[in-house]
Design a protein around this motif. Structure first.
Motif, PDB file in Angstrom:
ATOM      1  N   ALA A  34      15.853 -11.263 -26.120  1.00 18.29           N
ATOM      2  CA  ALA A  34      16.708 -10.053 -25.727  1.00 18.29           C
ATOM      3  C   ALA A  34      15.933  -9.177 -24.443  1.00 18.29           C
ATOM      4  O   ALA A  34      16.775  -8.706 -23.938  1.00 18.29           O
ATOM      5  CB  ALA A  34      16.641  -9.643 -27.095  1.00 18.29           C
ATOM      6  N   GLU A  35      14.648  -9.289 -24.543  1.00 18.67           N
ATOM      7  CA  GLU A  35      14.152  -8.641 -23.511  1.00 18.67           C
ATOM      8  C   GLU A  35      14.648  -9.080 -22.099  1.00 18.67           C
ATOM      9  O   GLU A  35      14.787  -8.473 -21.146  1.00 18.67           O
ATOM     10  CB  GLU A  35      12.350  -8.721 -23.723  1.00 18.67           C
ATOM     11  N   ALA A  44      25.147   0.265 -26.541  1.00 20.60           N
ATOM     12  CA  ALA A  44      26.181  -0.768 -26.341  1.00 20.60           C
ATOM     13  C   ALA A  44      25.512  -2.250 -26.041  1.00 20.60           C
ATOM     14  O   ALA A  44      25.980  -3.067 -26.862  1.00 20.60           O
ATOM     15  CB  ALA A  44      26.738  -0.520 -25.159  1.00 20.60           C
ATOM     16  N   PHE A  45      24.315  -2.187 -25.360  1.00 24.38           N
ATOM     17  CA  PHE A  45      23.572  -3.490 -25.354  1.00 24.38           C
ATOM     18  C   PHE A  45      23.308  -3.967 -26.578  1.00 24.38           C
ATOM     19  O   PHE A  45      23.504  -5.261 -27.030  1.00 24.38           O
ATOM     20  CB  PHE A  45      22.440  -3.359 -24.403  1.00 24.38           C
ATOM     21  N   LEU A  46      22.567  -3.183 -27.253  1.00 24.28           N
ATOM     22  CA  LEU A  46      21.637  -3.551 -28.569  1.00 24.28           C
ATOM     23  C   LEU A  46      22.519  -4.216 -29.594  1.00 24.28           C
ATOM     24  O   LEU A  46      22.490  -5.218 -30.340  1.00 24.28           O
ATOM     25  CB  LEU A  46      20.998  -2.584 -29.298  1.00 24.28           C
ATOM     26  N   ASN A  47      23.788  -3.698 -29.874  1.00 22.48           N
ATOM     27  CA  ASN A  47      24.746  -3.718 -30.813  1.00 22.48           C
ATOM     28  C   ASN A  47      25.931  -4.683 -30.475  1.00 22.48           C
ATOM     29  O   ASN A  47      26.785  -5.221 -31.404  1.00 22.48           O
ATOM     30  CB  ASN A  47      25.301  -2.670 -31.416  1.00 22.48           C
ATOM     31  N   GLY A  48      25.957  -4.973 -28.946  1.00 25.84           N
ATOM     32  CA  GLY A  48      27.282  -5.839 -28.606  1.00 25.84           C
ATOM     33  C   GLY A  48      26.949  -7.246 -28.763  1.00 25.84           C
ATOM     34  O   GLY A  48      25.886  -7.769 -28.974  1.00 25.84           O
ATOM     35  N   TRP A  78      20.769  -7.213 -17.694  1.00 24.97           N
ATOM     36  CA  TRP A  78      21.871  -6.344 -18.201  1.00 24.97           C
ATOM     37  C   TRP A  78      21.405  -4.976 -17.268  1.00 24.97           C
ATOM     38  O   TRP A  78      22.263  -4.594 -16.582  1.00 24.97           O
ATOM     39  CB  TRP A  78      21.655  -6.057 -19.567  1.00 24.97           C
ATOM     40  N   ALA A  79      20.152  -4.680 -17.293  1.00 27.20           N
ATOM     41  CA  ALA A  79      19.841  -3.558 -16.394  1.00 27.20           C
ATOM     42  C   ALA A  79      19.831  -3.487 -14.844  1.00 27.20           C
ATOM     43  O   ALA A  79      20.349  -2.706 -14.328  1.00 27.20           O
ATOM     44  CB  ALA A  79      18.260  -3.146 -16.627  1.00 27.20           C
ATOM     45  N   ARG A 132      24.153 -10.697 -31.320  1.00 29.97           N
ATOM     46  CA  ARG A 132      23.731  -9.316 -30.984  1.00 29.97           C
ATOM     47  C   ARG A 132      22.349  -9.182 -30.617  1.00 29.97           C
ATOM     48  O   ARG A 132      21.458  -9.807 -31.141  1.00 29.97           O
ATOM     49  CB  ARG A 132      23.733  -8.371 -31.940  1.00 29.97           C
ATOM     50  N   PRO A 133      21.892  -8.680 -29.514  1.00 28.51           N
ATOM     51  CA  PRO A 133      20.382  -8.614 -29.010  1.00 28.51           C
ATOM     52  C   PRO A 133      19.366  -8.027 -30.120  1.00 28.51           C
ATOM     53  O   PRO A 133      18.338  -8.442 -30.347  1.00 28.51           O
ATOM     54  CB  PRO A 133      20.474  -7.715 -27.821  1.00 28.51           C
ATOM     55  N   LEU A 134      19.997  -7.074 -30.693  1.00 32.13           N
ATOM     56  CA  LEU A 134      19.125  -6.256 -31.815  1.00 32.13           C
ATOM     57  C   LEU A 134      18.945  -7.331 -33.005  1.00 32.13           C
ATOM     58  O   LEU A 134      17.834  -7.453 -33.547  1.00 32.13           O
ATOM     59  CB  LEU A 134      20.004  -5.054 -32.501  1.00 32.13           C
ATOM     60  N   ASP A 135      19.946  -7.882 -33.203  1.00 32.85           N
ATOM     61  CA  ASP A 135      19.602  -8.999 -34.581  1.00 32.85           C
ATOM     62  C   ASP A 135      18.575 -10.099 -34.002  1.00 32.85           C
ATOM     63  O   ASP A 135      17.798 -10.504 -34.904  1.00 32.85           O
ATOM     64  CB  ASP A 135      20.996  -9.539 -34.963  1.00 32.85           C
ATOM     65  N   LEU A 136      18.721 -10.545 -32.832  1.00 33.95           N
ATOM     66  CA  LEU A 136      18.025 -11.751 -32.411  1.00 33.95           C
ATOM     67  C   LEU A 136      16.573 -11.258 -32.217  1.00 33.95           C
ATOM     68  O   LEU A 136      15.542 -11.948 -32.688  1.00 33.95           O
ATOM     69  CB  LEU A 136      18.428 -12.181 -30.980  1.00 33.95           C
TER      70      LEU A 136
END
Length: 77
Positions: free
Chosen positions: A67-68, A40-44, A74-75, A52-56
């Motif tokens: 993203a880190e 959810a985090f990576l793809n939202g 987030w955590a 999106r954190p994953l894309d960045l």
């Protein structure tokens, strides 16, 4: 003529550096959040990050660092 079976990926391939960044943020997210919440985090779409954190993270080392940092926030939430 032999037929090939299986899936064929026709999209762009990641460079070794991009793949390493993707693996790093994925592993960190799973370790911190568990698999389901990591997905959810990576793809939202994250408004604070502007994407999106994953894309960045894949895009650049700066994106990975952002993203880190966002993962930490987030955590903690």
């Amino acid at each position: 003529m032999a037929r090939q079976s299986g899936r064929h990926f026709s999209g762009p391939r990641l460079s070794p550096e991009q793949a390493a960044r993707q693996g790093r943020i994925s592993q960190l997210a799973i370790a911190r959040l568990g698999a389901r919440e990591a997905i959810a985090f990576l793809n939202g779409n994250d408004e604070k990050l502007g994407g999106r954190p994953l894309d960045l993270a894949i895009e650049s080392i700066e994106g990975l660092r952002a993203a880190e940092q966002r993962l930490d926030e987030w955590a903690e939430a």
